[in-house]
Design a protein around this motif. Structure first.
Motif, PDB file in Angstrom:
ATOM      1  N   TYR A 131      63.175 -93.713 -29.379  1.00 54.94           N
ATOM      2  CA  TYR A 131      62.156 -92.763 -28.951  1.00 54.94           C
ATOM      3  C   TYR A 131      61.793 -91.857 -30.116  1.00 54.94           C
ATOM      4  CZ  TYR A 131      61.949 -93.637 -23.913  1.00 54.94           C
ATOM      5  OH  TYR A 131      61.723 -94.196 -22.688  1.00 54.94           O
ATOM      6  N   ALA A 132      60.593 -91.320 -30.065  1.00 60.47           N
ATOM      7  CA  ALA A 132      60.146 -90.337 -31.042  1.00 60.47           C
ATOM      8  C   ALA A 132      59.265 -89.322 -30.331  1.00 60.47           C
ATOM      9  CB  ALA A 132      59.383 -90.998 -32.186  1.00 60.47           C
ATOM     10  N   VAL A 133      59.098 -88.180 -30.968  1.00 60.34           N
ATOM     11  CA  VAL A 133      58.192 -87.153 -30.461  1.00 60.34           C
ATOM     12  C   VAL A 133      57.177 -86.843 -31.546  1.00 60.34           C
ATOM     13  CG1 VAL A 133      57.950 -84.803 -29.584  1.00 60.34           C
ATOM     14  CG2 VAL A 133      59.965 -86.157 -28.979  1.00 60.34           C
ATOM     15  N   THR A 134      55.901 -86.941 -31.203  1.00 60.34           N
ATOM     16  CA  THR A 134      54.837 -86.518 -32.104  1.00 60.34           C
ATOM     17  C   THR A 134      54.412 -85.110 -31.723  1.00 60.34           C
ATOM     18  OG1 THR A 134      54.045 -88.773 -32.478  1.00 60.34           O
ATOM     19  CG2 THR A 134      52.503 -86.973 -32.900  1.00 60.34           C
ATOM     20  N   PHE A 135      54.539 -84.197 -32.675  1.00 64.55           N
ATOM     21  CA  PHE A 135      54.148 -82.807 -32.475  1.00 64.55           C
ATOM     22  C   PHE A 135      52.774 -82.590 -33.098  1.00 64.55           C
ATOM     23  CE2 PHE A 135      58.764 -82.839 -32.519  1.00 64.55           C
ATOM     24  CZ  PHE A 135      59.092 -82.057 -31.424  1.00 64.55           C
ATOM     25  N   ARG A 136      51.850 -82.035 -32.326  1.00 67.02           N
ATOM     26  CA  ARG A 136      50.508 -81.722 -32.819  1.00 67.02           C
ATOM     27  C   ARG A 136      50.252 -80.243 -32.565  1.00 67.02           C
ATOM     28  NH1 ARG A 136      46.471 -84.973 -33.852  1.00 67.02           N
ATOM     29  NH2 ARG A 136      45.036 -83.828 -32.483  1.00 67.02           N
ATOM     30  N   TYR A 137      49.873 -79.551 -33.639  1.00 70.28           N
ATOM     31  CA  TYR A 137      49.808 -78.085 -33.588  1.00 70.28           C
ATOM     32  C   TYR A 137      48.600 -77.615 -34.378  1.00 70.28           C
ATOM     33  CZ  TYR A 137      51.233 -73.244 -34.701  1.00 70.28           C
ATOM     34  OH  TYR A 137      51.293 -71.889 -34.869  1.00 70.28           O
ATOM     35  N   GLU A 138      47.848 -76.708 -33.774  1.00 73.06           N
ATOM     36  CA  GLU A 138      46.667 -76.156 -34.425  1.00 73.06           C
ATOM     37  C   GLU A 138      47.002 -74.761 -34.958  1.00 73.06           C
ATOM     38  OE1 GLU A 138      41.921 -76.461 -33.577  1.00 73.06           O
ATOM     39  OE2 GLU A 138      43.205 -75.884 -31.895  1.00 73.06           O
ATOM     40  N   ALA A 139      47.120 -74.666 -36.280  1.00 75.45           N
ATOM     41  CA  ALA A 139      47.473 -73.401 -36.920  1.00 75.45           C
ATOM     42  C   ALA A 139      46.225 -72.572 -37.187  1.00 75.45           C
ATOM     43  CB  ALA A 139      48.224 -73.663 -38.223  1.00 75.45           C
ATOM     44  N   PRO A 140      46.375 -71.269 -37.349  1.00 68.93           N
ATOM     45  CA  PRO A 140      45.218 -70.417 -37.670  1.00 68.93           C
ATOM     46  C   PRO A 140      44.596 -70.790 -39.014  1.00 68.93           C
ATOM     47  CG  PRO A 140      47.097 -69.100 -36.944  1.00 68.93           C
ATOM     48  CD  PRO A 140      47.606 -70.485 -37.156  1.00 68.93           C
ATOM     49  N   GLU A 141      43.345 -70.415 -39.169  1.00 70.89           N
ATOM     50  CA  GLU A 141      42.661 -70.640 -40.440  1.00 70.89           C
ATOM     51  C   GLU A 141      43.412 -69.929 -41.567  1.00 70.89           C
ATOM     52  OE1 GLU A 141      40.053 -72.414 -41.326  1.00 70.89           O
ATOM     53  OE2 GLU A 141      39.738 -73.244 -39.309  1.00 70.89           O
ATOM     54  N   GLY A 142      43.423 -70.568 -42.722  1.00 65.15           N
ATOM     55  CA  GLY A 142      44.051 -69.979 -43.890  1.00 65.15           C
ATOM     56  C   GLY A 142      45.493 -70.372 -44.096  1.00 65.15           C
ATOM     57  N   VAL A 143      46.144 -70.977 -43.089  1.00 58.05           N
ATOM     58  CA  VAL A 143      47.522 -71.432 -43.241  1.00 58.05           C
ATOM     59  C   VAL A 143      47.524 -72.681 -44.110  1.00 58.05           C
ATOM     60  CG1 VAL A 143      49.521 -72.375 -42.040  1.00 58.05           C
ATOM     61  CG2 VAL A 143      48.284 -70.433 -41.061  1.00 58.05           C
ATOM     62  N   GLU A 144      48.334 -72.678 -45.136  1.00 57.22           N
ATOM     63  CA  GLU A 144      48.320 -73.777 -46.101  1.00 57.22           C
ATOM     64  C   GLU A 144      49.437 -74.796 -45.873  1.00 57.22           C
ATOM     65  OE1 GLU A 144      48.291 -72.172 -50.007  1.00 57.22           O
ATOM     66  OE2 GLU A 144      46.327 -71.209 -49.776  1.00 57.22           O
ATOM     67  N   SER A 145      50.486 -74.422 -45.159  1.00 56.08           N
ATOM     68  CA  SER A 145      51.553 -75.384 -44.844  1.00 56.08           C
ATOM     69  C   SER A 145      52.169 -75.011 -43.508  1.00 56.08           C
ATOM     70  CB  SER A 145      52.625 -75.404 -45.938  1.00 56.08           C
ATOM     71  OG  SER A 145      53.365 -74.202 -45.942  1.00 56.08           O
ATOM     72  N   VAL A 146      52.527 -76.035 -42.738  1.00 53.26           N
ATOM     73  CA  VAL A 146      53.157 -75.848 -41.427  1.00 53.26           C
ATOM     74  C   VAL A 146      54.391 -76.745 -41.369  1.00 53.26           C
ATOM     75  CG1 VAL A 146      52.908 -76.117 -38.930  1.00 53.26           C
ATOM     76  CG2 VAL A 146      50.990 -75.260 -40.283  1.00 53.26           C
ATOM     77  N   HIS A 147      55.464 -76.200 -40.822  1.00 57.33           N
ATOM     78  CA  HIS A 147      56.684 -76.975 -40.599  1.00 57.33           C
ATOM     79  C   HIS A 147      57.088 -76.843 -39.134  1.00 57.33           C
ATOM     80  CE1 HIS A 147      56.871 -76.428 -44.983  1.00 57.33           C
ATOM     81  NE2 HIS A 147      57.703 -77.457 -45.013  1.00 57.33           N
ATOM     82  N   VAL A 148      57.764 -77.862 -38.629  1.00 58.25           N
ATOM     83  CA  VAL A 148      58.382 -77.763 -37.314  1.00 58.25           C
ATOM     84  C   VAL A 148      59.857 -77.468 -37.538  1.00 58.25           C
ATOM     85  CG1 VAL A 148      58.859 -80.259 -37.105  1.00 58.25           C
ATOM     86  CG2 VAL A 148      58.658 -78.849 -35.040  1.00 58.25           C
ATOM     87  N   TYR A 149      60.386 -76.582 -36.716  1.00 57.14           N
ATOM     88  CA  TYR A 149      61.740 -76.064 -36.883  1.00 57.14           C
ATOM     89  C   TYR A 149      62.483 -76.338 -35.583  1.00 57.14           C
ATOM     90  CZ  TYR A 149      65.241 -72.300 -37.730  1.00 57.14           C
ATOM     91  OH  TYR A 149      66.378 -71.559 -37.919  1.00 57.14           O
ATOM     92  N   GLY A 150      63.539 -77.183 -35.611  1.00 58.69           N
ATOM     93  CA  GLY A 150      64.165 -77.593 -34.363  1.00 58.69           C
ATOM     94  C   GLY A 150      65.656 -77.787 -34.466  1.00 58.69           C
ATOM     95  N   ASP A 151      66.308 -77.834 -33.298  1.00 55.72           N
ATOM     96  CA  ASP A 151      67.777 -77.979 -33.261  1.00 55.72           C
ATOM     97  C   ASP A 151      68.157 -79.450 -33.107  1.00 55.72           C
ATOM     98  OD1 ASP A 151      66.919 -78.226 -30.627  1.00 55.72           O
ATOM     99  OD2 ASP A 151      68.599 -77.119 -29.783  1.00 55.72           O
ATOM    100  N   TRP A 152      67.826 -80.230 -34.133  1.00 60.26           N
ATOM    101  CA  TRP A 152      68.064 -81.668 -34.076  1.00 60.26           C
ATOM    102  C   TRP A 152      68.580 -82.209 -35.406  1.00 60.26           C
ATOM    103  CZ3 TRP A 152      62.660 -80.757 -32.278  1.00 60.26           C
ATOM    104  CH2 TRP A 152      61.790 -80.475 -33.322  1.00 60.26           C
ATOM    105  N   PHE A 153      69.466 -81.469 -36.032  1.00 60.50           N
ATOM    106  CA  PHE A 153      70.112 -81.966 -37.245  1.00 60.50           C
ATOM    107  C   PHE A 153      71.548 -82.345 -36.910  1.00 60.50           C
ATOM    108  CE2 PHE A 153      66.380 -80.002 -38.738  1.00 60.50           C
ATOM    109  CZ  PHE A 153      66.016 -80.720 -39.882  1.00 60.50           C
ATOM    110  N   TYR A 154      72.022 -83.445 -37.508  1.00 58.49           N
ATOM    111  CA  TYR A 154      73.222 -84.116 -37.003  1.00 58.49           C
ATOM    112  C   TYR A 154      74.309 -84.241 -38.060  1.00 58.49           C
ATOM    113  CZ  TYR A 154      70.419 -84.984 -32.943  1.00 58.49           C
ATOM    114  OH  TYR A 154      69.650 -84.796 -31.829  1.00 58.49           O
ATOM    115  N   SER A 155      75.546 -84.269 -37.556  1.00 57.38           N
ATOM    116  CA  SER A 155      76.715 -84.380 -38.425  1.00 57.38           C
ATOM    117  C   SER A 155      77.757 -85.267 -37.752  1.00 57.38           C
ATOM    118  CB  SER A 155      77.321 -83.005 -38.704  1.00 57.38           C
ATOM    119  OG  SER A 155      76.436 -82.168 -39.400  1.00 57.38           O
TER     120      SER A 155
END
Length: 529
Positions: free
Chosen positions: A63-87
Motif C-alpha cells: 500500500y502507499a499514500v499519495t499526499f496532495r497539498y496546496e501551499a500558499p503562494e510564495g512557498v518554495e519547498s514543501v515537506h510532509v512530516y510524519g510518524d513513519w520512520f522505522y528501526s
C-alpha cells in the motif's frame, strides 16, 4: 481520506438487454452523425487534495499514500512530516535513536521509532505539491512544512492538512498538542505488515457520535472556571436504555489535551471495531484534559471525583457505580493512573497504566489493589527508553504480581508513541475492561443407593452492569476431580448427577470458562450438605 477500490460492474438483470447490445444496434450512419456532433471530450477532473490510500501490490508494504497539498503562494519547498520512520528493535537502545529508515525501506519486524523526519514533495503543473509514500498498515499522523531546512523540522511551523482536518479542533487558545492530521492504511494480504484492522474507521452508518463538551470546574485555571472533555457515544447509543452504559475514562500524556485519544489514538475506532467483533460491550468514552488543573496527580483525581463524574453522569446515560468505570492513561497520564490504582481504587473497577514507570507500591496500596472489583493492566513499549520506562514498567508489574495482585501485563514492541498506545488500548477494551465475573455455587446431596445425588447450581454474574448475561460453560469439581459440566442459562448453570460419596469429602467448586464478552471466574468453595 480517499481509499482506492476496484469495482466490478454487476450483470444486467434478467430480461433486460445490456447497454452495449443496445449501442451495437445503432445504425452506422446514426453513430457517425452522433460522433460528428459531439463536443470535444471534457478535461479530466483534477485529482483531489488530501491523502489517497492506494493498493499497489508492490513491496515493501503493498500500500502507499499519495499526499496532495496546496501551499500558499510564495512557498518554495514543501515537506510532509510524519510518524513513519522505522528501526530494528535491537537497534533502539535509547530515546530517539535507531535506524530511522524511511517507510520505503520498511522491513518485517520493524518498529515505528522516533524522531519524525521530513520527506520532500514536488510541485506539479497544477501548482499542487504531492508525494507518494509506501506505508505499512496502521494509523499515521502527519503535517506539512513550508520552506523547512531542518531534517527533523526543528523550528519549522507545522501545518495540518486542510483537506483532512481533525474532527474536533483544540477547544481553547493555547491548548497543547502539535497540529496533525491522520490517515489509516489497511494491511496488504500480499505483503503483510501489522495486524491493525482494529484501528480502521467504521463505515459512516456504523459510527457513533464524537462530542466536545465544556463543564463547570472550580479547580480549573485554564480555562478559568471551566474545563473540557471529549465524549464518544457508541453506535446506537440509547439515552433512554434502562441499563446505563459503562464508562471508559482516558488520559492523554504530556504535551496533549482531551482531543488526543480520539484524534491521534483513534480510541473511538478501536472501540467500535471491538463491539462489531463481539469482543466488547458498548460503552461511553470520556477523554479528559489534565492541563490547567493545579495539584498534579491528586488535583486530577479531585477533578474526576468532584467535577467530571457528576457532569458525565448527569448528562449521559451512564452508570454511577465504580464497578462500571474503567480508567486508562499513558505517560504522564499513566502516572495519574498509578495514583488512582494505588490510592483511589474505589473510584474505578478497572485500572490501566501504560508507558509509565510509576513508584513501587507500599503494603497498604497492595492490599487495596487486591480488592479491585474488576482488573488491573500494566503495559509498555518494550523499547521505550524514555526515563527507563520499559524497565520500570515491567519491574512494577512483576513486583505487584509477586505480592499477590492480579495484574494483566501486556507489552508490545515499540517506543514512546501512539503505535504502542493504540494496541495497549485495544487489549484493554477486548481483554479486560468490563469483562470480570463472579461465580458462586450452592450444592446439596441426596442418598441414591451406594452413591449420592449431587445437585449444584452455579450463579455467574458480571461485575459490571450489563444488558448481556454471561454464557458458556461451568465445570464442577470436587477437589481436583472433574465431576461434569453444565451450560449457563439465564445466569445459572445447573448440575445434577449421582457421584461417589467419597468424592464429596472435598468441597464443590464451580469454574466458569468465560465467553467472548466475559472472563472466567471460580466460586468460593461451598460445602455440600
Amino acid at each position: 481520506m480517499h481509499l482506492a477500490r476496484l469495482h466490478r460492474s454487476p450483470a444486467a438483470p434478467p430480461g433486460r438487454r445490456p447497454l452495449r447490445s443496445l449501442l451495437a444496434g445503432l445504425t452506422a450512419a446514426a453513430a457517425m452523425t452522433t460522433a460528428a456532433a459531439a463536443p470535444a471530450a471534457s478535461a479530466a477532473p483534477p485529482e483531489p487534495l488530501g491523502p489517497q490510500v492506494v493498493r499497489t501490490d508492490q513491496p515493501p508494504t503493498g500500500y502507499a499514500v499519495t499526499f496532495r497539498y496546496e501551499a500558499p503562494e510564495g512557498v518554495e519547498s514543501v515537506h510532509v512530516y510524519g510518524d513513519w520512520f522505522y528501526s530494528r528493535p535491537e537497534s533502539v537502545t535509547c530515546q530517539d535513536c535507531g535506524d530511522g529508515r524511511a517507510p520505503s525501506q520498511w522491513l518485517p519486524g520493524d518498529i515505528a521509532a522516533t524522531p519524525w523526519q521530513i520527506l520532500p514533495m514536488e510541485r506539479g503543473d497544477d501548482g499542487v505539491w504531492s508525494v507518494t509514500v509506501p506505508l505499512p498498515a496502521g494509523s499515521f499522523r502527519y503535517a506539512f512544512t513550508h520552506d523547512c531546512t531542518s531534517e527533523l523540522a526543528t523550528g519549522c511551523t507545522l501545518h495540518d492538512d486542510p483537506a483532512n482536518p481533525w474532527q474536533i479542533q483544540p477547544q481553547y487558545p493555547g491548548a497543547p498538542g502539535a497540529v496533525r492530521s491522520t490517515v489509516y492504511v489497511p494491511e496488504s494480504r500480499k505483503f503483510p505488515t501489522y495486524d491493525t484492522d482494529y484501528q480502521a474507521p467504521p463505515r459512516p452508518h456504523q459510527a457513533g457520535t464524537l462530542e466536545t463538551r465544556r463543564y463547570p470546574s472550580p479547580l480549573s485555571t485554564n480555562p478559568a472556571g471551566v474545563h473540557d472533555v471529549v465524549v464518544y457515544l457508541p453506535h446506537d447509543y440509547d439515552p433512554d436504555r434502562p441499563t446505563p452504559y459503562p464508562t471508559l475514562y482516558l488520559s492523554h500524556g504530556g504535551g496533549d489535551h482531551s482531543t488526543a485519544w480520539t484524534m491521534q489514538g483513534v480510541a473511538h475506532h478501536i472501540l467500535e471495531n471491538a463491539i462489531r467483533d463481539g469482543a466488547a460491550q458498548p460503552m461511553v468514552i470520556v477523554s479528559t484534559d489534565f492541563n490547567g488543573l493545579p495539584g498534579g496527580n491528586q488535583g486530577y483525581v479531585d477533578e474526576l471525583r468532584n467535577n467530571v463524574f457528576p457532569f458525565v453522569e448527569q448528562n449521559y446515560n451512564v452508570s454511577t457505580r465504580a464497578e462500571d468505570r474503567a480508567f486508562g492513561g499513558f505517560s504522564a497520564g499513566g502516572s495519574r493512573a498509578y495514583t488512582l490504582m494505588y490510592d483511589h481504587t474505589e473510584l474505578f473497577g478497572y485500572h490501566a497504566a501504560w508507558s509509565a514507570g510509576g513508584p513501587q507500591a507500599g503494603q497498604e496500596q497492595i492490599d487495596r489493589m487486591k480488592d479491585v472489583a474488576g482488573g488491573i493492566m500494566i503495559g509498555t513499549g518494550l523499547q521505550d527508553h524514555l526515563g527507563n520506562i520499559a524497565e520500570n514498567s515491567q519491574r512494577n508489574a512483576a513486583a505487584l504480581k509477586t505480592a499477590g495482585v492480579d495484574v494483566d501485563e501486556f507489552n508490545v514492541p515499540g517506543v514512546h508513541t501512539w503505535h504502542v498506545w493504540r494496541p495497549l488500548l485495544n487489549h484493554y477494551v477486548r481483554d479486560l475492561a468490563f469483562r470480570s465475573t463472579t461465580t458462586d455455587v450452592a450444592a446439596t446431596t441426596e442418598p441414591v443407593g451406594r452413591h449420592v445425588r449431587l445437585s449444584a447450581v452455579a450463579t455467574v454474574a458480571p461485575v459490571t452492569t450489563s444488558v448481556t448475561a454471561p454464557s458458556g460453560t461451568v465445570d464442577f469439581y470436587a477437589g481436583e476431580q472433574h465431576l461434569g459440566s453444565a451450560r449457563v442459562r439465564d445466569g445459572a448453570a445447573r448440575f445434577h448427577k449421582p457421584v461417589d460419596a467419597a468424592l464429596l469429602d472435598d468441597p464443590v467448586v464451580a469454574r466458569y470458562r468465560g465467553d467472548d464478552l466475559f472472563d472466567e471466574s471460580s466460586s468460593i468453595p461451598a460445602e455440600a450438605g
